[in-house]
Design a protein around this motif. Sequence first.
Motif, PDB file in Angstrom:
ATOM      1  N   GLU A 237      37.252  41.893  40.560  1.00  0.00           N
ATOM      2  CA  GLU A 237      37.286  40.778  39.624  1.00  0.00           C
ATOM      3  C   GLU A 237      38.648  40.655  38.941  1.00  0.00           C
ATOM      4  N   ARG A 238      39.300  41.771  38.676  1.00  0.00           N
ATOM      5  CA  ARG A 238      40.637  41.716  38.078  1.00  0.00           C
ATOM      6  C   ARG A 238      41.581  40.926  38.981  1.00  0.00           C
ATOM      7  N   PHE A 239      41.486  41.189  40.271  1.00  0.00           N
ATOM      8  CA  PHE A 239      42.317  40.481  41.235  1.00  0.00           C
ATOM      9  C   PHE A 239      41.915  39.019  41.304  1.00  0.00           C
ATOM     10  N   ASP A 240      40.634  38.750  41.120  1.00  0.00           N
ATOM     11  CA  ASP A 240      40.096  37.398  41.269  1.00  0.00           C
ATOM     12  C   ASP A 240      40.484  36.490  40.109  1.00  0.00           C
ATOM     13  N   VAL A 241      40.797  37.074  38.945  1.00  0.00           N
ATOM     14  CA  VAL A 241      41.158  36.274  37.775  1.00  0.00           C
ATOM     15  C   VAL A 241      42.358  35.385  38.078  1.00  0.00           C
ATOM     16  N   ALA A 242      43.351  35.930  38.809  1.00  0.00           N
ATOM     17  CA  ALA A 242      44.549  35.149  39.132  1.00  0.00           C
ATOM     18  C   ALA A 242      44.198  33.910  39.951  1.00  0.00           C
ATOM     19  N   TYR A 243      43.302  34.074  40.925  1.00  0.00           N
ATOM     20  CA  TYR A 243      42.913  32.928  41.746  1.00  0.00           C
ATOM     21  C   TYR A 243      42.167  31.882  40.926  1.00  0.00           C
ATOM     22  N   ARG A 244      41.316  32.330  40.018  1.00  0.00           N
ATOM     23  CA  ARG A 244      40.521  31.373  39.246  1.00  0.00           C
ATOM     24  C   ARG A 244      41.409  30.540  38.325  1.00  0.00           C
ATOM     25  N   ILE A 245      42.374  31.175  37.681  1.00  0.00           N
ATOM     26  CA  ILE A 245      43.245  30.410  36.787  1.00  0.00           C
ATOM     27  C   ILE A 245      44.144  29.481  37.591  1.00  0.00           C
ATOM     28  N   SER A 246      44.546  29.914  38.792  1.00  0.00           N
ATOM     29  CA  SER A 246      45.404  29.057  39.622  1.00  0.00           C
ATOM     30  C   SER A 246      44.646  27.847  40.140  1.00  0.00           C
ATOM     31  N   GLN A 247      43.341  27.981  40.370  1.00  0.00           N
ATOM     32  CA  GLN A 247      42.557  26.855  40.865  1.00  0.00           C
ATOM     33  C   GLN A 247      42.349  25.789  39.789  1.00  0.00           C
ATOM     34  N   VAL A 248      42.267  26.218  38.523  1.00  0.00           N
ATOM     35  CA  VAL A 248      42.087  25.239  37.445  1.00  0.00           C
ATOM     36  C   VAL A 248      43.329  24.368  37.298  1.00  0.00           C
TER      37      VAL A 248
ATOM     38  N   VAL B 298      28.894  40.719  41.298  1.00  0.00           N
ATOM     39  CA  VAL B 298      28.875  39.349  40.782  1.00  0.00           C
ATOM     40  C   VAL B 298      28.499  38.377  41.889  1.00  0.00           C
ATOM     41  N   ARG B 299      27.433  37.610  41.667  1.00  0.00           N
ATOM     42  CA  ARG B 299      27.030  36.602  42.647  1.00  0.00           C
ATOM     43  C   ARG B 299      27.940  35.386  42.570  1.00  0.00           C
ATOM     44  N   ASP B 300      28.199  34.933  41.349  1.00  0.00           N
ATOM     45  CA  ASP B 300      29.006  33.731  41.178  1.00  0.00           C
ATOM     46  C   ASP B 300      29.705  33.803  39.829  1.00  0.00           C
ATOM     47  N   ALA B 301      30.843  33.157  39.739  1.00  0.00           N
ATOM     48  CA  ALA B 301      31.582  33.071  38.479  1.00  0.00           C
ATOM     49  C   ALA B 301      32.321  31.751  38.445  1.00  0.00           C
ATOM     50  N   ARG B 302      32.425  31.173  37.266  1.00  0.00           N
ATOM     51  CA  ARG B 302      33.128  29.897  37.122  1.00  0.00           C
ATOM     52  C   ARG B 302      33.849  29.894  35.778  1.00  0.00           C
ATOM     53  N   VAL B 303      35.013  29.271  35.760  1.00  0.00           N
ATOM     54  CA  VAL B 303      35.773  29.122  34.518  1.00  0.00           C
ATOM     55  C   VAL B 303      35.206  27.930  33.757  1.00  0.00           C
ATOM     56  N   LEU B 304      34.733  28.159  32.532  1.00  0.00           N
ATOM     57  CA  LEU B 304      34.198  27.081  31.710  1.00  0.00           C
ATOM     58  C   LEU B 304      35.307  26.356  30.959  1.00  0.00           C
ATOM     59  N   ALA B 305      36.333  27.100  30.552  1.00  0.00           N
ATOM     60  CA  ALA B 305      37.457  26.490  29.836  1.00  0.00           C
ATOM     61  C   ALA B 305      38.647  27.428  29.927  1.00  0.00           C
ATOM     62  N   ALA B 306      39.842  26.859  29.850  1.00  0.00           N
ATOM     63  CA  ALA B 306      41.053  27.668  29.943  1.00  0.00           C
ATOM     64  C   ALA B 306      42.206  26.976  29.238  1.00  0.00           C
ATOM     65  N   ASP B 307      43.084  27.788  28.644  1.00  0.00           N
ATOM     66  CA  ASP B 307      44.366  27.337  28.119  1.00  0.00           C
ATOM     67  C   ASP B 307      45.458  28.068  28.888  1.00  0.00           C
ATOM     68  N   PHE B 308      46.563  27.391  29.179  1.00  0.00           N
ATOM     69  CA  PHE B 308      47.689  28.036  29.860  1.00  0.00           C
ATOM     70  C   PHE B 308      48.977  27.611  29.165  1.00  0.00           C
ATOM     71  N   ARG B 309      49.710  28.602  28.636  1.00  0.00           N
ATOM     72  CA  ARG B 309      51.012  28.338  28.024  1.00  0.00           C
ATOM     73  C   ARG B 309      52.091  28.571  29.070  1.00  0.00           C
ATOM     74  N   ASN B 310      52.707  27.489  29.522  1.00  0.00           N
ATOM     75  CA  ASN B 310      53.729  27.555  30.572  1.00  0.00           C
ATOM     76  C   ASN B 310      55.043  27.051  29.990  1.00  0.00           C
ATOM     77  N   ASP B 311      55.950  27.996  29.684  1.00  0.00           N
ATOM     78  CA  ASP B 311      57.220  27.675  29.057  1.00  0.00           C
ATOM     79  C   ASP B 311      56.949  26.975  27.721  1.00  0.00           C
ATOM     80  N   ARG B 312      57.275  25.690  27.600  1.00  0.00           N
ATOM     81  CA  ARG B 312      57.117  25.001  26.319  1.00  0.00           C
ATOM     82  C   ARG B 312      55.900  24.081  26.281  1.00  0.00           C
ATOM     83  N   ARG B 313      55.071  24.119  27.285  1.00  0.00           N
ATOM     84  CA  ARG B 313      53.892  23.263  27.301  1.00  0.00           C
ATOM     85  C   ARG B 313      52.627  24.110  27.341  1.00  0.00           C
TER      86      ARG B 313
END
Length: 427
Positions: free
Chosen positions: A169-180, A211-226
């Motif tokens: 799951e630690r490895f999977d976090v990167a993929y989930r945030i990238s998909q959003v 884990v059978r399934d997981a989904r991101v319900l909400a996310a914030d991403f700070r990328n440089d100045r945005r």
Amino acid sequence: MRTRLFTAVGLALAGILVLGWAAFGSRAERSGDVKVVDVPTPPAPIALVHRLQRGETLGDVFEDHGLGPAATHAIAEAMGEFESPRRLRPGVAIHFVRRLGEPPARIRVDLDADRILHLWSAGDAAPRWSARLDSVQVVRDTLLLAGLIRSNLFDAELSGDVETLGDAERFDVAYRISQVFAWQIDFWRDLRQNDAYRLLIEREVRPDGSVRDARVLAADFRNDRRVLTGVRFEQSGAERAEYYDEAGEALRGQFLLAPLDIVRVTSGFNLRRFHPVLRRTRPHLGVDYGAARGTPVRATGAGRVTRAGWWGNYGNAVEIRHANNIRTRYAHLANVARGVAAGTQVEQGQVIGYVGDTGLATAPHLHYEFLRNGAQVNPARLQLPRAEPVAAESRERFAALRHVVLSRLRSLPMPVQPTQRARRTQD
């Protein structure tokens, strides 16, 4: 008088003795006549587990465990209501319960991590079996996680509910945030050190902790100045949920920024590039992404396949025709994905092939081209429209959901770099 009294007492004692003998003496004599009968206890059932081997059939397995052709046929018919016996894959666990010297009366087949098939014999003279399909019960929970970027998504410093994550799951976090945020951020070129994110994940966890399934319900991403925000929401009548910003605008665009999940650009769009194989300067009318052989390649947009297979210097390649006279090409594939052929309709994000080094290539990589009106253009410079925003009739429901998930998400602070952390502590 005294003589009569003694006589009465004597008679009373004699009566007591007679009654005592009747109650206990006779029972003691009869105890010798009691017969103890040993009723044999049937032997305890034996439980055996067999894992299906490659090339092995259910008939072979059942025969090895004492079941004849008639019983095998009856079991296959009972199974067929829920799963074809021919679709069982190697490694499937088959549990037999039987008594010594008897064929199995109960069988359990672990079809996959979520489904268990129970079979039992009716015990009739003619073999007759029944079946029941059970689903593994799951527990639903939510996690709050945050990450501070060091050099890429995979080595982010995680915080929040980290202790509940498995290694995968630690490895999977990167993929989930990238998909959003796949339509807003090029995760190779746009990331900066000390960029950060936080996300609220909903999971379905099996009893064994997987884990059978997981989904991101909400996310914030700070990328440089945005700072980008994504909220998962399913509109009425929609086929799937989408991610929207706080204003209800869709994050998904008509095309993904890249055809691989996490990519490394090895050669960009360049009209005067020195070709490493031909050893001369020639235009490079696409983008090369370095990746390991076999990495899945995804269609950047929905469309119809116009070409799939060997294509000269491209090697194994796929070309897709999209709306508005746009085409995309994916070259040097190790092989094309099963089911992808000329005329096939594909969806955005669908796997269409796998990274390789076929054709005019020196190492495994993907060559990606974007064509508009038949001419290659630089996909990094295109401003393409997004998907439809939240519809007017769904705005109220979206606002209510947005408030709930973002309140929960923002209860976890956004990670900051150590120097900023120190300043905040001093203040």
